[in-house]
Each structure stands twice: as C-alpha cells, then as structure tokens.
Design an enzyme around this catalytic site. Structure first.
Site, PDB file in Angstrom:
ATOM      1  CE1 TYR A  69       1.678 -85.228  59.405  1.00 30.32           C
ATOM      2  CE2 TYR A  69       3.840 -86.191  59.760  1.00 30.32           C
ATOM      3  CZ  TYR A  69       2.854 -85.752  58.903  1.00 30.32           C
ATOM      4  OH  TYR A  69       3.047 -85.838  57.538  1.00 30.32           O
ATOM      5  CE  LYS A 113       0.490 -88.141  57.237  1.00 30.40           C
ATOM      6  NZ  LYS A 113      -0.263 -88.118  55.954  1.00 30.40           N
ATOM      7  CB  SER A 136       5.298 -89.163  57.954  1.00 38.77           C
ATOM      8  OG  SER A 136       6.354 -88.583  58.678  1.00 38.77           O
TER       9      SER A 136
END
Length: 322
Positions: A145, A149, A121
C-alpha cells in the site's frame, strides 16, 4: 463545471462532499455546479447537486466517462487499503496504481488542467526515521500500500510538472475515530479501540502501547481537504507533496483519553493481544512530522485527542461518559 470525488460514497468522501457544498464559492473554493461521486456504490448524500457514477476507476474508459471537460477538480480518495493491499498484491496494484494513472490520464485529456487532490498516506515512509519527519526524508515504504501511494505521489507531481494537472498530494494522518465496522486498513484498530468500547463492545489493541501514531479527526481532515482545493498551486510551489498536520499520540495516551471521557469501565473493554501482521505495518510508520509549510499555507490540526474522542462520542455515542 464540476468536482469529481473518487471514494465519494465512503465515510470520509461523503463528509467531504457535504463540506464542499457548504463551502462552495467561499475562501477560495471554486464555484462549481455539481459534484460527481465515483465509487462502487451510490453516494449517500441526498442533494440535487450530487450525482453518482458507479464503476471501476482502473478502467480507463470509465475514468474518462466521469472526468470530462469542465472538471474543475478531482479528489482521488478511493483505494484498496493497507491490509487488503498486502494480502492481495494484484488487487492493490490494479486499483491503487493503475486506477490513479487512469484518472490522471482522464484529467489530462480534458485539457483543462484541473486541480488534482491525491489522498496519500504516511505509509510511504519506513525504515529508520527521526523523531520528527522532515519534508525531505526519502520514501521507504514497508508495505505494498505504501509503495502504491509513493508511486502515485510521483505520478501526480510529474503530471503537474508537465502542466497536465494542478496537483496537490495530501498525506493524511490516520483518521480517528471512524464510525461503522472495522475495515481492511492495518490502522483500523486505532478507531476500534475507541469506537467499540464507547458502544459497550470489547476491542483489542494489537500494537505496543508506546506506539506513536499521527492522527486526525474526520472533521479536521475534511477541513484540510477542502482547503487543498482552495490554496493556489503557485503558493504550494514546486513541491506538491504536503504532510497534513495531525496529532502525535501514543496508543497508551489514546486509551487514557478514552478513560477520561468515558470512564475506567469503558477502557477496560480494550484488551492487549499483539498481532504481528499489524505491528509490521503500523510500527513502520512515522509518529510526527514537520508541518511548518502546510501550516503556513493555512492547513490546521486538532488541538488534543480528548477533543477527538469527545467529538466522536457526541455525534455517534451521545450520553456515554457524559
């Protein structure tokens, strides 16, 4: 010989499965026999070559039961999304970090060096950024998040360096327009401000209208993911991280496209009430990337956002604004 896809029951995962079945044995896509969808629910694709494995990817025993000798490739698409990861730190770490490690270890244990396509991402970036982000920009995630990642990217690269897997890290643009209901992603509004108005439902834009977003239609994203398993590791080279091509569009421009495709009355269904939780995450993301290397490797992007809106309308809301 099989391909394993985590998140295979989801919207993007199920489209990827259908695309791989259609592309099997062509343009570098390997000749596989079956696809195993790994998710919390069974895969909706009705094809005899597709099987479902329902379970928790963070459980090493479950991961080892689905990634077995004869696995040609693993697509790791499953994740706890940005909003939920921020609200539920332990859940995000367990699924997004421990789950990725469990899958890599299972792939390593096969001894087959499967191709490992990791869906990452643009949330791995943050802080001060140039207008166009180069491949060499240091990672500075501003969400849990994004941190998960980023760690996953490093793991995939190191497992590739060691020869355990043949990794490809695909940093996907925000996928717009997703059908269905809003999800826990902080970027969920980007689909909502198109999807809901086209269905005659009010929606809200929670970020400043000048916010730049890096976007891809589902079809372009799936085509690039299929290509990711076809391109050779030797051509990718030492740097296994790829910023997949996308479109740079401001939220205001997205709404302009909606109005051109569906009319002013449909656009008027979108309100503008700021939500600081969303602003803090989404506005830390970059809005444009240098994608010269991925394009040279054959990855592609949508041509304009009007076409993205039209694609969604024609598939999911036919007749609106036509």
């Amino acid at each position: 010989m099989k391909i394993v896809i985590t998140g295979g029951a989801g919207f993007l995962g199920s489209r990827l499965i259908r695309a791989l079945l259609a592309a099997r044995g062509r343009n570098g896509v390997p000749e596989f026999d079956t696809i195993t969808s790994v998710d919390l629910v069974p895969c909706p694709v009705g094809d005899a070559r597709v099987t479902s494995a329902v379970g928790d990817i963070a459980d090493p025993a479950f991961a080892a039961s689905v990634i077995t000798p004869g696995t040609l490739a693993v697509y790791h698409m499953a994740a706890v999304l940005s909003g939920q990861s921020e609200a539920e730190f332990d859940t995000g770490m367990r699924v997004n970090l421990d789950g990725t490690r469990a899958l890599l270890e299972a792939a390593r244990a096969t001894g087959d060096v499967p191709r490992f396509i990791f869906s990452s991402s643009l949330a791995v970036f943050g802080g001060e950024m140039p207008q166009v982000v180069p491949e060499t920009l240091a990672l500075m995630p501003q969400s849990s998040y994004g941190a998960e990642k980023a760690i996953g990217e490093i793991l995939v690269c190191d497992y590739s360096r060691k020869g355990f897997v043949d990794g490809r890290v695909c940093r996907l643009p925000t996928i717009v327009v997703r059908p269905g209901k809003p999800n826990s992603a902080a970027s969920s509004f980007a689909s909502g401000i198109i999807r809901e108005p086209l269905a005659g439902i009010a929606s809200n834009n929670p970020v400043p209208p000048e916010t730049r977003m890096w976007l891809s239609s589902p079809d372009a994203a799936v085509a690039n993911l299929v290509h990711a398993v076809a391109v050779s590791g030797a051509d990718i080279g030492l740097n296994r991280v790829l910023n997949l091509p996308g479109l740079t569009v401001t939220v205001a421009e997205m709404l302009d496209s909606l109005e051109r495709i569906a009319g002013a009355d449909v656009r008027a269904l979108v309100s503008a009430e700021p939500e600081q939780r969303v602003i803090d995450i989404v506005c830390s993301w970059p809005g444009a990337f240098d994608t010269a290397r991925p394009r040279a490797l054959g990855f592609t992007a949508d041509t304009d956002f009007d076409a993205v809106v039209r694609q969604y309308r024609d598939e999911f809301a036919p007749g609106v604004g036509a």
